[in-house]
Design a protein around this motif. Structure first.
Motif, PDB file in Angstrom:
ATOM      1  N   GLY A  24     -10.143  14.552  50.573  1.00  0.00           N
ATOM      2  CA  GLY A  24      -9.418  15.837  51.461  1.00  0.00           C
ATOM      3  C   GLY A  24      -7.904  15.283  51.674  1.00  0.00           C
ATOM      4  N   GLY A  25      -7.394  15.869  52.809  1.00  0.00           N
ATOM      5  CA  GLY A  25      -5.824  15.737  53.111  1.00  0.00           C
ATOM      6  C   GLY A  25      -5.464  14.187  53.329  1.00  0.00           C
ATOM      7  N   LEU A  26      -6.410  13.169  53.796  1.00  0.00           N
ATOM      8  CA  LEU A  26      -6.033  11.905  53.874  1.00  0.00           C
ATOM      9  C   LEU A  26      -5.735  11.356  52.504  1.00  0.00           C
ATOM     10  N   GLY A  27      -6.311  11.483  51.351  1.00  0.00           N
ATOM     11  CA  GLY A  27      -6.063  11.132  50.197  1.00  0.00           C
ATOM     12  C   GLY A  27      -4.457  11.507  49.732  1.00  0.00           C
ATOM     13  N   ASP A  28      -4.156  12.990  49.987  1.00  0.00           N
ATOM     14  CA  ASP A  28      -2.693  13.295  49.795  1.00  0.00           C
ATOM     15  C   ASP A  28      -1.963  12.285  50.511  1.00  0.00           C
ATOM     16  N   VAL A  29      -1.988  12.268  51.699  1.00  0.00           N
ATOM     17  CA  VAL A  29      -1.070  11.698  52.726  1.00  0.00           C
ATOM     18  C   VAL A  29      -0.807  10.105  52.403  1.00  0.00           C
ATOM     19  N   SER A  30      -2.053   9.718  51.818  1.00  0.00           N
ATOM     20  CA  SER A  30      -2.218   8.006  51.576  1.00  0.00           C
ATOM     21  C   SER A  30      -1.317   7.929  50.320  1.00  0.00           C
ATOM     22  N   ALA A  31      -1.073   8.766  49.659  1.00  0.00           N
ATOM     23  CA  ALA A  31      -0.079   8.627  48.660  1.00  0.00           C
ATOM     24  C   ALA A  31       1.110   8.972  48.607  1.00  0.00           C
ATOM     25  N   ALA A  32       1.358  10.324  49.179  1.00  0.00           N
ATOM     26  CA  ALA A  32       2.649  10.857  49.256  1.00  0.00           C
ATOM     27  C   ALA A  32       3.661  10.087  50.004  1.00  0.00           C
ATOM     28  N   LEU A  33       2.896   9.529  51.408  1.00  0.00           N
ATOM     29  CA  LEU A  33       3.724   8.948  52.378  1.00  0.00           C
ATOM     30  C   LEU A  33       4.260   7.569  51.813  1.00  0.00           C
ATOM     31  N   PRO A  34       3.310   6.907  51.303  1.00  0.00           N
ATOM     32  CA  PRO A  34       3.953   5.366  50.827  1.00  0.00           C
ATOM     33  C   PRO A  34       5.182   5.515  49.587  1.00  0.00           C
ATOM     34  N   ALA A  35       4.776   6.791  48.928  1.00  0.00           N
ATOM     35  CA  ALA A  35       5.745   7.053  47.974  1.00  0.00           C
ATOM     36  C   ALA A  35       7.126   7.428  48.116  1.00  0.00           C
ATOM     37  N   ALA A  36       6.917   8.123  49.328  1.00  0.00           N
ATOM     38  CA  ALA A  36       8.172   8.812  49.941  1.00  0.00           C
ATOM     39  C   ALA A  36       8.971   7.531  50.715  1.00  0.00           C
ATOM     40  N   LEU A  37       8.275   6.571  51.196  1.00  0.00           N
ATOM     41  CA  LEU A  37       8.836   5.435  51.887  1.00  0.00           C
ATOM     42  C   LEU A  37       9.362   4.319  50.842  1.00  0.00           C
ATOM     43  N   CYS A  38       8.796   4.206  49.827  1.00  0.00           N
ATOM     44  CA  CYS A  38       9.200   3.473  48.588  1.00  0.00           C
ATOM     45  C   CYS A  38      10.450   4.057  47.983  1.00  0.00           C
ATOM     46  N   GLN A  39      10.742   5.501  48.121  1.00  0.00           N
ATOM     47  CA  GLN A  39      12.105   6.032  47.706  1.00  0.00           C
ATOM     48  C   GLN A  39      13.201   5.824  48.605  1.00  0.00           C
ATOM     49  N   LEU A  40      12.722   5.509  49.891  1.00  0.00           N
ATOM     50  CA  LEU A  40      13.918   5.093  50.845  1.00  0.00           C
ATOM     51  C   LEU A  40      14.185   3.819  50.780  1.00  0.00           C
ATOM     52  N   GLY A  41      13.568   3.064  49.789  1.00  0.00           N
ATOM     53  CA  GLY A  41      13.834   1.424  49.748  1.00  0.00           C
ATOM     54  C   GLY A  41      13.054   0.435  50.454  1.00  0.00           C
ATOM     55  N   GLN A  42      11.620   0.924  50.978  1.00  0.00           N
ATOM     56  CA  GLN A  42      10.854  -0.075  51.724  1.00  0.00           C
ATOM     57  C   GLN A  42       9.870  -0.503  50.681  1.00  0.00           C
ATOM     58  N   ASP A  43       9.631  -1.683  51.230  1.00  0.00           N
ATOM     59  CA  ASP A  43       8.598  -2.252  50.530  1.00  0.00           C
ATOM     60  C   ASP A  43       7.190  -1.965  50.810  1.00  0.00           C
ATOM     61  N   VAL A  44       6.348  -0.858  50.337  1.00  0.00           N
ATOM     62  CA  VAL A  44       5.092  -0.394  50.842  1.00  0.00           C
ATOM     63  C   VAL A  44       4.011  -0.858  49.818  1.00  0.00           C
ATOM     64  N   ARG A  45       3.023  -1.422  50.224  1.00  0.00           N
ATOM     65  CA  ARG A  45       1.998  -1.792  49.482  1.00  0.00           C
ATOM     66  C   ARG A  45       0.483  -1.270  50.100  1.00  0.00           C
ATOM     67  N   ILE A  46      -0.268  -0.517  49.380  1.00  0.00           N
ATOM     68  CA  ILE A  46      -1.469   0.251  49.822  1.00  0.00           C
ATOM     69  C   ILE A  46      -2.562  -0.708  49.556  1.00  0.00           C
ATOM     70  N   VAL A  47      -3.512  -0.766  50.490  1.00  0.00           N
ATOM     71  CA  VAL A  47      -4.813  -1.576  50.393  1.00  0.00           C
ATOM     72  C   VAL A  47      -5.782  -0.488  50.352  1.00  0.00           C
ATOM     73  N   LEU A  48      -6.980  -0.510  49.309  1.00  0.00           N
ATOM     74  CA  LEU A  48      -7.937   0.543  49.057  1.00  0.00           C
ATOM     75  C   LEU A  48      -9.005  -0.140  48.621  1.00  0.00           C
ATOM     76  N   PRO A  49     -10.196   0.461  48.771  1.00  0.00           N
ATOM     77  CA  PRO A  49     -11.271  -0.003  48.115  1.00  0.00           C
ATOM     78  C   PRO A  49     -11.483   0.275  46.904  1.00  0.00           C
ATOM     79  N   ALA A  50     -12.069  -0.454  46.085  1.00  0.00           N
ATOM     80  CA  ALA A  50     -12.336  -0.447  44.624  1.00  0.00           C
ATOM     81  C   ALA A  50     -13.431   0.324  44.238  1.00  0.00           C
ATOM     82  N   TYR A  51     -13.502   1.570  44.712  1.00  0.00           N
ATOM     83  CA  TYR A  51     -14.622   2.435  44.398  1.00  0.00           C
ATOM     84  C   TYR A  51     -14.828   2.571  42.793  1.00  0.00           C
ATOM     85  N   ARG A  52     -15.894   3.169  42.376  1.00  0.00           N
ATOM     86  CA  ARG A  52     -16.251   3.164  40.974  1.00  0.00           C
ATOM     87  C   ARG A  52     -14.955   4.106  40.167  1.00  0.00           C
ATOM     88  N   GLU A  53     -14.976   5.368  40.941  1.00  0.00           N
ATOM     89  CA  GLU A  53     -13.745   6.219  40.446  1.00  0.00           C
ATOM     90  C   GLU A  53     -12.536   5.625  40.373  1.00  0.00           C
TER      91      GLU A  53
END
Length: 491
Positions: A24-53
């Motif tokens: 759902g929307g959580l997946g969209d936010v959790s990709a788009a916001l870190p990417a946008a922060l990265c473009q603003l010059g921040q050091d953003v790192r996502i931690v995510l479970p390694a699901y099969r998919e």
């Protein structure tokens, strides 16, 4: 010369991140916001479970650490969020995450060990936040999202060297509640079993970990931040949220302005802009043809994309289908959800094939085509923390019909005499979550449809909105810096 502001190190914890994992929307936010922060010059790192998919979709993964934790040995894999420069840490523990189905459920329903699975995930978040994974990288700030990441805030509350912390509430209705016995089974610190911590009416409530212990709380729209402090929308936690109201902020989600751009959208038969808006009608004709409806540019076409559940007001739509038919309009539906709503909509479509078409599926391509091809987009939600489809619709010159709640209230300006005069109208807004309220809104929308000049003006005002993640990311970055400043003063 102005002093250069420090680049922030941000650990962004989420149970989903598109396109690796999304329900759902959580997946969209959790990709788009870190990417946008990265473009603003921040050091953003996502931690995510390694699901099969996730493991199937991730590229160039490599093992960077092994963590011997009380709940099991975990490998930490490193990759990049596809299409971005954002680093992603994948928490690999096959017994917990290498399974078929969604992140939270299998073919038989929700995984019975979800409490243990996500407690393990929080153990890893905590280790990363304290630089205990041997990576030599310590975040300035931890940003967790929803109940699946909230235990770590309770775990970190006893640590003097912890980073600043922000907890995001995407939908308060989903709190991660488990039987009280789960608390003992997870071997959590005894002092956390109290109403001021994780206990909630004899249950273990994961979300309270974030609500009680994070430095700042944030939710996905200003109106929703106010609504969740009321009994109607607080889901039993309104008292706690009122208690923490000084720490609670609402920042409106953004949308991916590259993926959702009618000027370049590869899913459309005809791209268009605000300057070539007349071309939009070609997408309407293509959508009618694809869905087996009579092809006629003059017929008002309603669209609906989303979950077919009570929250989304599907019952209100069903109650008003006779009026839609009497007006000679058409409706295209894409989504899935409660079997009773799916069946009812399918029955209506079989009985009225010239007016109603439905597809029970998740189809990204068709979702884009509906946003571009429809004249009006139905979104009569009973509550909506933020909502994205109303923003997609406006960007595509499709007028949303929404209830005044949550992010819908913050993004859609009702087309009345005043807003049409000053050029701010962007859609149709109604007040009460009942069939009569939606009936009125549909009538207003169809009336506006017969006024070409006012209709086009409303389309153009919606297309001119800045709902990009770049806008939202700047607001988040300001909040991050403010939170760090508050923490510095306390230490």
């Amino acid at each position: 010369m102005p002093r250069t502001r420090k680049k922030l190190r941000i650990l962004f914890a989420s149970s989903e991140a598109h396109p690796l994992a999304k329900t759902g929307g959580l997946g969209d936010v959790s990709a788009a916001l870190p990417a946008a922060l990265c473009q603003l010059g921040q050091d953003v790192r996502i931690v995510l479970p390694a699901y099969r998919e996730v493991l199937a979709r991730a590229q160039a993964t490599k093992t960077i650490a092994t963590l011997p934790l009380p709940r099991g040995q975990v490998k930490l894999l490193e990759t990049r969020l596809p299409g971005t420069d954002v680093l992603v840490y994948l928490v690999s523990h096959p017994p917990s995450f290498d399974r078929p189905g969604t992140p939270y459920a299998g073919p038989e329903g929700e995984w019975p060990d979800n409490a243990r699975r996500f407690a393990l995930f929080n153990d890893v978040i905590t280790a990363l936040a304290l630089d205990q994974a041997g990576l030599g990288w310590r975040p300035d700030l931890l940003h967790g999202n929803d109940w699946q990441t909230s235990l770590c805030f309770a775990q970190l509350s006893q640590c003097s060297n912890r980073p600043a912390s922000i907890f995001s509430i995407h939908n308060l209705a989903y709190q991660g509640c488990f039987p009280g016995a789960s608390f003992q089974h997870l071997d959590l610190p005894r002092h956390l079993w109290q109403p001021d911590a994780l206990e909630f009416h004899t249950q273990l409530n994961f979300m309270k970990g974030g609500l009680v212990f994070a430095d700042r709380l944030i939710t996905v729209s200003p109106t929703y931040a106010r609504e969740i402090q009321t009994a109607e929308h607080g889901h039993g936690l309104d008292g706690l949220l009122r208690h923490r109201s000084a720490a609670l902020t609402g920042i409106l989600n953004g949308i991916d302005a590259i993926e959702w751009n009618p000027a370049t959208d590869p899913h459309l038969d005809q791209t268009y802009t605000s300057k070539t808006l007349a071309l939009k009608s070609r997408n309407k004709l293509a959508l009618q043809h694809e869905m087996g409806l009579p092809v006629n540019s003059q017929i008002p076409l309603f669209g609906l994309v989303g979950r077919l559940v009570e929250q989304k007001g599907i019952d209100l739509i069903l109650s008003n289908l006779p009026d839609v038919l009497n007006a000679g309009a058409q409706l295209v539906v894409l989504g899935s959800g409660d079997a009773r709503y799916q069946q009812a909509l399918q029955d209506w479509a079989r009985s009225n094939p010239a007016h109603i078409a439905i597809r029970i599926a998740h189809d990204e391509r068709l979702a884009h085509r509906i946003e571009a091809g429809a004249d009006l987009f139905l979104m009569p939600s009973r509550y909506e923390p933020c909502g994205l489809n109303q923003m997609y619709s406006q960007r595509y010159g499709t007028l949303p019909i929404v209830r005044r709640t949550g992010g819908l209230a913050d993004t859609v300006v009702h087309a009345d005499a005043s807003s049409l005069t000053n050029g701010t109208a962007t859609g149709i807004v109604f007040e009460h979550a009942d069939a009569q309220g939606l009936r009125w809104a549909i009538s207003e929308a169809l009336r506006l449809y017969t006024q070409p000049q006012a209709w086009q003006q409303t389309q153009l005002a919606g297309m001119a909105r800045d709902d990009s993640w770049q806008r939202a990311a700047r607001d988040y970055l300001s909040l991050y810096r403010d939170t760090l400043g508050i923490l510095d003063k306390r230490q």
